[in-house]
Design a protein around this motif. Structure first.
Motif, mmCIF file in Angstrom:
data_model
loop_
_atom_site.group_PDB
_atom_site.id
_atom_site.type_symbol
_atom_site.label_atom_id
_atom_site.label_comp_id
_atom_site.label_asym_id
_atom_site.label_seq_id
_atom_site.Cartn_x
_atom_site.Cartn_y
_atom_site.Cartn_z
ATOM 1 N N TYR A 147 -21.110 -4.284 13.898
ATOM 2 C CA TYR A 147 -19.912 -3.830 14.595
ATOM 3 C C TYR A 147 -19.830 -4.466 15.981
ATOM 4 N N THR A 148 -18.819 -5.283 16.195
ATOM 5 C CA THR A 148 -18.628 -5.905 17.507
ATOM 6 C C THR A 148 -17.681 -5.103 18.384
ATOM 7 N N LYS A 149 -16.895 -4.200 17.766
ATOM 8 C CA LYS A 149 -16.010 -3.314 18.511
ATOM 9 C C LYS A 149 -16.109 -1.920 17.899
ATOM 10 N N PHE A 150 -16.240 -0.905 18.755
ATOM 11 C CA PHE A 150 -16.485 0.443 18.248
ATOM 12 C C PHE A 150 -16.126 1.481 19.293
ATOM 13 N N PHE A 151 -15.918 2.696 18.821
ATOM 14 C CA PHE A 151 -15.744 3.854 19.707
ATOM 15 C C PHE A 151 -17.118 4.467 19.985
ATOM 16 N N ILE A 152 -17.175 5.270 21.052
ATOM 17 C CA ILE A 152 -18.403 5.987 21.417
ATOM 18 C C ILE A 152 -18.047 7.443 21.704
ATOM 19 N N HIS A 153 -18.835 8.345 21.157
ATOM 20 C CA HIS A 153 -18.813 9.742 21.608
ATOM 21 C C HIS A 153 -20.209 10.108 22.067
ATOM 22 N N GLY A 154 -20.306 10.699 23.256
ATOM 23 C CA GLY A 154 -21.618 11.064 23.771
ATOM 24 C C GLY A 154 -21.646 12.442 24.396
ATOM 25 N N ASN A 155 -22.827 13.057 24.321
ATOM 26 C CA ASN A 155 -23.069 14.350 24.963
ATOM 27 C C ASN A 155 -24.390 14.281 25.707
ATOM 28 N N ASP A 156 -24.453 14.938 26.874
ATOM 29 C CA ASP A 156 -25.697 14.995 27.644
ATOM 30 C C ASP A 156 -26.145 13.565 27.986
ATOM 31 N N TRP A 157 -27.411 13.214 27.760
ATOM 32 C CA TRP A 157 -27.849 11.839 28.034
ATOM 33 C C TRP A 157 -27.041 10.846 27.205
ATOM 34 N N GLY A 158 -26.610 11.257 26.021
ATOM 35 C CA GLY A 158 -25.778 10.380 25.212
ATOM 36 C C GLY A 158 -24.469 10.041 25.898
ATOM 37 N N SER A 159 -23.973 10.962 26.728
ATOM 38 C CA SER A 159 -22.767 10.697 27.486
ATOM 39 C C SER A 159 -23.032 9.651 28.570
ATOM 40 N N ASP A 160 -24.137 9.792 29.287
ATOM 41 C CA ASP A 160 -24.502 8.798 30.306
ATOM 42 C C ASP A 160 -24.680 7.417 29.673
ATOM 43 N N ILE A 161 -25.409 7.393 28.561
ATOM 44 C CA ILE A 161 -25.670 6.117 27.888
ATOM 45 C C ILE A 161 -24.365 5.515 27.366
ATOM 46 N N GLY A 162 -23.517 6.352 26.777
ATOM 47 C CA GLY A 162 -22.235 5.867 26.284
ATOM 48 C C GLY A 162 -21.362 5.314 27.401
ATOM 49 N N SER A 163 -21.373 5.993 28.550
ATOM 50 C CA SER A 163 -20.627 5.505 29.700
ATOM 51 C C SER A 163 -21.132 4.135 30.147
ATOM 52 N N HIS A 164 -22.459 3.974 30.135
ATOM 53 C CA HIS A 164 -23.032 2.685 30.546
ATOM 54 C C HIS A 164 -22.676 1.569 29.564
ATOM 55 N N ILE A 165 -22.671 1.888 28.264
ATOM 56 C CA ILE A 165 -22.260 0.870 27.285
ATOM 57 C C ILE A 165 -20.814 0.450 27.557
ATOM 58 N N ALA A 166 -19.943 1.436 27.771
ATOM 59 C CA ALA A 166 -18.534 1.140 28.028
ATOM 60 C C ALA A 166 -18.350 0.354 29.315
ATOM 61 N N THR A 167 -19.190 0.618 30.306
ATOM 62 C CA THR A 167 -19.089 -0.055 31.603
ATOM 63 C C THR A 167 -19.642 -1.469 31.541
ATOM 64 N N LEU A 168 -20.791 -1.627 30.904
ATOM 65 C CA LEU A 168 -21.470 -2.924 30.872
ATOM 66 C C LEU A 168 -20.898 -3.867 29.820
#
Length: 467
Positions: free
Chosen positions: A227-248
């Motif tokens: 998957y080269t393009k995808f959605f992310i749902h995150g909670n707790d640390w998963g939210s921080d990590i998901g935010s970083h993926i979206a940012t980076l």
């Protein structure tokens, strides 16, 4: 112009210039940092082929009867030596031992005799092991059949849990996303990894693997499975990590959905204080109680985050204490499921746990930690996230340009210091912000139908931004 006035003008200019530089230094958005994309986190020196893709392995661990019998004995022995709670105290001092005895009895006499049944339940979804950046990584993967794709719109989605949760958090939500509904023609290919250090995913052997570095690993996982393009749902640390993926890696992310919206910047703190002076100007009037009064939010946060300071400073000490201690491990984890769902539950003799969870669900989660001996490695993320090196990345001050959604559940503490007024500086396309009076930190377990609909509505809005 007189010399005095000239000196005054120069002094004011220098003063304003200094203030501007200070504001720029602490408030301005920063450039995206360049993190290594293939950093080695395994033991010793990296082998020559560590960065070469390995064949994916289907995983079905089996725990022998001797392990389950030993666990049953440990629970039984510990049960007889519990201290009595104080009179007229429920969960205010922590997990009430009177209620704990009934939990342990259920665990020993009802749950464990049905362990093979629970194993079948836990392994109901296709689960795999791969190796990325020197680490063994476990993940669940639900793929939509080609004939379904002909009549439905399909998007990949990465579901990310936190601590003290696990992939078990998404067992009710994943089928809804995978199967779709009559109201929506959207379905998902689903990838649910155990975060590095959690359950069957190997923890790092080296210092420095914080949420940003895990973001790199999980983005590499998504590329690995196609998957080269995808959605992310995150909670707790998963939210921080998901935010970083979206940012980076905005080129890979179609949209980022969170149930733990947070932001920690100097400007954010100032804006929170401003919002606290006139909440109805900054938050929908019906939902100001999600954030204010600020004194209540701060008090609740301090009461419920003692574990965070301990695990951010000495994660291995508490990890050793909980290792081979199933009762202590269960209490430490389950207590979070009580007050992180609703802070008033601490006034109840059972911590309110039966109101939102089945005991089988809670014990499943504890079993994943106990059987994989992963409590210590799971807690090190707190220390790495708070290291000087990770803080200096300042990712909260790097803007996120992908479509973003924030779903807030009233009982959750994590959203209390992040209004939309604050988040707008970080998330430039905050296209959905929702509030739910029921549910708390573990929304995927507590309100899966509500969360499913929230994600679907977000995806529909995010489609407008797709190229």
């Amino acid at each position: 112009m007189s010399p005095k006035i000239r000196i005054l003008v120069i002094a004011l200019s220098l003063g304003f210039g200094l203030i501007f530089n200070i504001l720029t230094k602490y408030f301005a958005a920063l450039e995206r940092p360049n993190l290594p994309l293939n950093q080695y986190w395994g033991e010793g020196k990296p082998p020559a082929d560590y960065d070469q893709p390995k064949d994916l392995q289907i995983v079905r661990p089996f725990f022998g009867d001797d392990i389950i019998e030993d666990l049953s004995n440990r629970i039984g022995v510990r049960n007889v030596s519990l201290s009595k709670p104080l009179e007229d105290v429920n969960f205010e001092y922590g997990f009430n031992t009177n209620y704990l005895k009934s939990v342990l009895k259920y665990w020993k006499d009802d749950y464990l005799p049905r362990w093979r049944e629970r194993e079948i339940f836990i392994w109901q979804f296709p689960q795999y092991i791969t190796h990325i950046q020197g680490l063994r990584l476990h993940y669940m993967h639900l793929k939509i059949y080609d004939d379904v794709k002909e009549v439905k719109k399909m998007y990949p989605i990465l579901l990310l849990h936190g601590w003290p949760s696990s992939v078990r958090e998404f067992y009710d939500l994943a089928p809804k996303l995978y199967e779709g509904s009559e109201e929506s023609n959207i379905v998902f290919d689903i990838v649910v990894p155990s975060l590095p250090g959690f359950a069957w995913s190997q923890g790092s052997s080296k210092k420095g693997m914080g949420p940003a570095q895990i973001a790199v690993i999980l983005r590499n996982l998504m590329l690995r499975v196609g998957y080269t393009k995808f959605f992310i749902h995150g909670n707790d640390w998963g939210s921080d990590i998901g935010s970083h993926i979206a940012t980076l890696f905005p080129e890979n992310v179609l949209g980022y959905h969170s149930t733990s919206c947070t932001l920690n910047t100097p400007l954010s703190h100032i804006k929170l204080f401003i919002a606290s002076l006139a909440p109805s100007f900054f938050v929908p009037q019906d939902y100001t109680h999600f954030f204010f009064p600020l004194s209540k939010s701060v008090r609740s946060f301090l009461e419920e985050t003692g574990h965070s300071h301990l695990q951010a400073t000495k994660p291995d000490t508490i990890g050793i204490t909980l290792t081979d201690n199933p009762v202590g491990l269960a209490v430490y984890i389950l207590e979070k499921f009580s007050t992180w769902t609703n802070d008033t539950f601490k006034t109840l003799p059972d911590g309110g746990l039966p109101q939102k969870f089945k005991l089988d669900t809670l014990i499943d989660n504890v079993m994943l930690y106990y059987l994989t001996n992963s409590i210590t490695t799971s807690q090190r993320i707190f220390a790495e996230a708070n290291s000087k090196e990770h803080r200096q990345l300042n990712l909260d001050r790097v803007v996120t340009i992908v479509p973003t959604a924030c779903a807030r559940f009233k009982g959750d503490l994590s959203h209390q210091f992040a209004t939309d007024f604050q988040l707008a500086n970080k998330y430039l396309k905050l296209i959905q912000s929702t509030y739910y009076t029921k549910g708390g930190h573990f929304a995927a377990l507590q309100e899966p139908d509500v969360l499913y609909k929230d994600i679907i509505e977000f995806v529909k809005k995010a489609e407008k931004y797709m190229i």
